[in-house]
Design a protein around this motif. Sequence first.
Motif, PDB file in Angstrom:
ATOM      1  N   ALA A 269     -18.565 -25.252   0.745  1.00  0.00           N
ATOM      2  CA  ALA A 269     -18.520 -26.289   1.372  1.00  0.00           C
ATOM      3  C   ALA A 269     -19.209 -27.333   0.798  1.00  0.00           C
ATOM      4  CB  ALA A 269     -18.973 -26.260   2.936  1.00  0.00           C
ATOM      5  N   THR A 270     -18.883 -28.676   1.249  1.00  0.00           N
ATOM      6  CA  THR A 270     -19.747 -29.899   0.682  1.00  0.00           C
ATOM      7  C   THR A 270     -20.929 -30.116   1.601  1.00  0.00           C
ATOM      8  OG1 THR A 270     -17.866 -30.748  -0.248  1.00  0.00           O
ATOM      9  CG2 THR A 270     -19.696 -32.205   0.252  1.00  0.00           C
ATOM     10  N   LEU A 271     -22.147 -30.150   0.622  1.00  0.00           N
ATOM     11  CA  LEU A 271     -23.490 -30.325   1.920  1.00  0.00           C
ATOM     12  C   LEU A 271     -23.375 -32.064   2.189  1.00  0.00           C
ATOM     13  CD1 LEU A 271     -26.024 -29.177   2.670  1.00  0.00           C
ATOM     14  CD2 LEU A 271     -27.057 -30.035   0.607  1.00  0.00           C
ATOM     15  N   GLN A 272     -23.350 -32.044   3.591  1.00  0.00           N
ATOM     16  CA  GLN A 272     -23.581 -33.327   3.925  1.00  0.00           C
ATOM     17  C   GLN A 272     -24.863 -33.931   4.470  1.00  0.00           C
ATOM     18  OE1 GLN A 272     -20.935 -35.579   4.135  1.00  0.00           O
ATOM     19  NE2 GLN A 272     -19.110 -33.866   3.794  1.00  0.00           N
ATOM     20  N   ALA A 310     -24.597 -45.224  14.719  1.00  0.00           N
ATOM     21  CA  ALA A 310     -23.241 -45.045  14.832  1.00  0.00           C
ATOM     22  C   ALA A 310     -22.603 -44.481  13.658  1.00  0.00           C
ATOM     23  CB  ALA A 310     -22.310 -45.921  15.511  1.00  0.00           C
ATOM     24  N   ARG A 311     -23.167 -44.815  12.615  1.00  0.00           N
ATOM     25  CA  ARG A 311     -22.523 -44.264  11.162  1.00  0.00           C
ATOM     26  C   ARG A 311     -23.035 -42.897  11.086  1.00  0.00           C
ATOM     27  NH1 ARG A 311     -22.776 -49.018   6.844  1.00  0.00           N
ATOM     28  NH2 ARG A 311     -21.573 -47.165   5.757  1.00  0.00           N
ATOM     29  N   ILE A 312     -24.112 -42.325  11.562  1.00  0.00           N
ATOM     30  CA  ILE A 312     -24.400 -40.953  10.987  1.00  0.00           C
ATOM     31  C   ILE A 312     -23.232 -39.875  11.447  1.00  0.00           C
ATOM     32  CG2 ILE A 312     -26.158 -39.312  11.527  1.00  0.00           C
ATOM     33  CD1 ILE A 312     -28.203 -41.349  11.657  1.00  0.00           C
ATOM     34  N   PRO A 313     -22.801 -39.189  10.337  1.00  0.00           N
ATOM     35  CA  PRO A 313     -21.985 -38.257  10.804  1.00  0.00           C
ATOM     36  C   PRO A 313     -22.480 -37.176  11.670  1.00  0.00           C
ATOM     37  CG  PRO A 313     -22.594 -37.961   8.601  1.00  0.00           C
ATOM     38  CD  PRO A 313     -23.152 -39.284   9.083  1.00  0.00           C
ATOM     39  N   GLY A 314     -21.463 -36.752  12.656  1.00  0.00           N
ATOM     40  CA  GLY A 314     -22.010 -35.823  13.799  1.00  0.00           C
ATOM     41  C   GLY A 314     -21.947 -34.283  13.168  1.00  0.00           C
ATOM     42  N   LEU A 315     -21.389 -34.345  12.100  1.00  0.00           N
ATOM     43  CA  LEU A 315     -21.304 -32.837  11.430  1.00  0.00           C
ATOM     44  C   LEU A 315     -22.271 -32.825  10.139  1.00  0.00           C
ATOM     45  CD1 LEU A 315     -17.353 -32.083  11.625  1.00  0.00           C
ATOM     46  CD2 LEU A 315     -19.381 -31.420  13.345  1.00  0.00           C
ATOM     47  N   ALA A 316     -23.122 -33.518  10.150  1.00  0.00           N
ATOM     48  CA  ALA A 316     -24.059 -33.391   8.854  1.00  0.00           C
ATOM     49  C   ALA A 316     -24.878 -32.165   8.738  1.00  0.00           C
ATOM     50  CB  ALA A 316     -25.100 -34.809   9.035  1.00  0.00           C
ATOM     51  N   ASP A 317     -24.931 -31.548   7.592  1.00  0.00           N
ATOM     52  CA  ASP A 317     -25.938 -30.653   7.569  1.00  0.00           C
ATOM     53  C   ASP A 317     -27.439 -30.886   7.679  1.00  0.00           C
ATOM     54  OD1 ASP A 317     -23.782 -28.551   6.711  1.00  0.00           O
ATOM     55  OD2 ASP A 317     -23.232 -29.930   5.149  1.00  0.00           O
ATOM     56  N   TRP A 318     -27.758 -32.102   7.158  1.00  0.00           N
ATOM     57  CA  TRP A 318     -29.243 -32.618   6.995  1.00  0.00           C
ATOM     58  C   TRP A 318     -29.067 -34.012   7.459  1.00  0.00           C
ATOM     59  CZ3 TRP A 318     -34.008 -30.782   5.886  1.00  0.00           C
ATOM     60  CH2 TRP A 318     -34.269 -29.691   5.433  1.00  0.00           C
ATOM     61  N   MET A 330     -28.234 -37.188  20.813  1.00  0.00           N
ATOM     62  CA  MET A 330     -27.022 -36.981  20.535  1.00  0.00           C
ATOM     63  C   MET A 330     -27.021 -36.355  19.092  1.00  0.00           C
ATOM     64  SD  MET A 330     -23.661 -39.741  20.398  1.00  0.00           S
ATOM     65  CE  MET A 330     -24.690 -40.374  18.949  1.00  0.00           C
ATOM     66  N   ILE A 331     -27.582 -36.942  18.258  1.00  0.00           N
ATOM     67  CA  ILE A 331     -27.824 -36.619  17.026  1.00  0.00           C
ATOM     68  C   ILE A 331     -28.540 -35.451  16.668  1.00  0.00           C
ATOM     69  CG2 ILE A 331     -28.791 -37.194  14.780  1.00  0.00           C
ATOM     70  CD1 ILE A 331     -28.403 -39.997  15.316  1.00  0.00           C
ATOM     71  N   ALA A 332     -29.642 -35.108  17.392  1.00  0.00           N
ATOM     72  CA  ALA A 332     -30.441 -34.021  17.432  1.00  0.00           C
ATOM     73  C   ALA A 332     -29.857 -32.719  17.948  1.00  0.00           C
ATOM     74  CB  ALA A 332     -31.760 -34.013  18.360  1.00  0.00           C
ATOM     75  N   ARG A 333     -28.757 -32.818  18.823  1.00  0.00           N
ATOM     76  CA  ARG A 333     -28.266 -31.780  19.234  1.00  0.00           C
ATOM     77  C   ARG A 333     -27.153 -31.092  18.348  1.00  0.00           C
ATOM     78  NH1 ARG A 333     -27.756 -34.677  24.197  1.00  0.00           N
ATOM     79  NH2 ARG A 333     -25.472 -35.193  23.597  1.00  0.00           N
ATOM     80  N   ASN A 334     -26.653 -31.879  17.130  1.00  0.00           N
ATOM     81  CA  ASN A 334     -25.275 -31.330  16.703  1.00  0.00           C
ATOM     82  C   ASN A 334     -25.785 -31.151  15.191  1.00  0.00           C
ATOM     83  OD1 ASN A 334     -23.632 -32.044  18.672  1.00  0.00           O
ATOM     84  ND2 ASN A 334     -23.650 -34.175  18.195  1.00  0.00           N
ATOM     85  N   VAL A 335     -27.079 -31.295  14.615  1.00  0.00           N
ATOM     86  CA  VAL A 335     -27.466 -31.217  13.330  1.00  0.00           C
ATOM     87  C   VAL A 335     -28.303 -29.844  13.376  1.00  0.00           C
ATOM     88  CG1 VAL A 335     -28.524 -32.246  11.489  1.00  0.00           C
ATOM     89  CG2 VAL A 335     -27.143 -33.633  12.868  1.00  0.00           C
TER      90      VAL A 335
END
Length: 493
Positions: A269-272, A310-318, A330-335
Amino acid sequence: MFQLFNPIWLFAITALSIPVIIHLWNIRPGKVLKVGSISLIQAASRKSSRSLNLMDVLLLLLRCLLLLLLAILLAQPFWTQNIKSGKLKGWVLIPRENIHQVYTAFKFRIDSLTNAGYQLHYFNNGFAIADTANFKTQADSAALNPVNNWAMLKQLSVQTPSGLPLYLFTVNSLNSVAGAKPQLNLNLRIQTYTPADSTVKWIQNAAITNNGIKITEGNSQPNGTTFSSTVVQATEQRGSVYQININSGQASVSYKNDTVNKAVNIDTATLQIAIYGDKGSDAQYLKAALDAVKQFTSRKINIQVSNTEARIPGLADWVFWLREQRIPSMIARNVSRIFVYEPGKVQNTNTWLDIDNNKIGLTKHIVTESNGETVWKDGFGNCVLSLETGPKQQLYHFYSRFNPSWGDLVWSDAFPKLMLNLLTDYKTDSIRDKRKVDDTQLLPTLTADNTIVAGSHAIRKTDLSKVLWLALVLLFLIERMLAHRTKSTENYG
């Protein structure tokens, strides 16, 4: 004789005044007297009274006893007893897992001590007496986890007679110590050796790059642990020490003809990575360090810098949250991995960040209580970066800033390396870690005189914590039953 390790906790006995005050401050309602007529009763001035009555004496005593036992428990009680040591000169302690190697390394010394009257014990939980008839021929048993010498020595200080000479023969591995070095009252001597399997090599991780499959190997020896990388092609099977396998669509790599180490999955995978900060802020320095990591590793890494949530991807690895305010839920839950600036009072300092023999100057830091395990610390021992690990998330708390006004971190050559260590799992598990430690570092801080020799009498110490815990539970149950019965009587009786 009854004694306490921390008698200062006896000040907690003053809490006994709380249930006494509650029981004494009992305002009882007046009684109602029924009469046929009040025409002949003269009016009297209204009077009120308050009585301090002691009621439910048994319940009061139980509650006071609960607080008393809790205070004694916090003081860590133990019972000392004078015993005759007789012909026992001392103990010889050997870990059960390495008994064959230990005896081979110190055969003459161990035989001399046992012949002189020293008793042989296993350096494991309970310190059972070893079978002297068969221990010389016993084979080593591979331990799932190395014995923590310091934790075991704490138990030893409680279970052995005071002043009894102790000889510990064990490995000099760094993974045999953990936590803070204890201060113990022991008459202890330690001798160590380097295990036979003092070198180990393994595959740490593997990932798809633009040039092929990059395999990172770990190599641990007594003098240190190193990591190296090799790029191989998926079709490169003949003549290679690696074997590429595909199972259920997942590619993995392993050593050929290796039945010990498990195959390592290849990351395809690509590291986001998402960086959130203000325009022209610390984000530019972090972005430059991560670009260097991307170029060095040749991995597929996508780095996105934004000053809008809003521009921070929800599926970011970091996610690197370089702002003072708290990260949105919202961001803390998905990363899964988050790096945050820890808010707090800014204080000027003059110290350094010491990591892997790199001293990086620090001029400011955040004064606040740290959370989790310390990852980086400064020259004064203050936490600079801590890791809080949850079931599905790793949260890094940074008590500094990626800014030149806070120190030399962003200008240091070690900055990209520190980011590489965060992004890539280069941690060595305790079984593979073969680094050695000096005997003086392995030895705990001894508060007793090492030259003391046990005489004809010694002192046996018995920990009373378990007995007091049992008494507390029983008293609490009795108190609850009695309180419930008293309440029912008031309501219905």
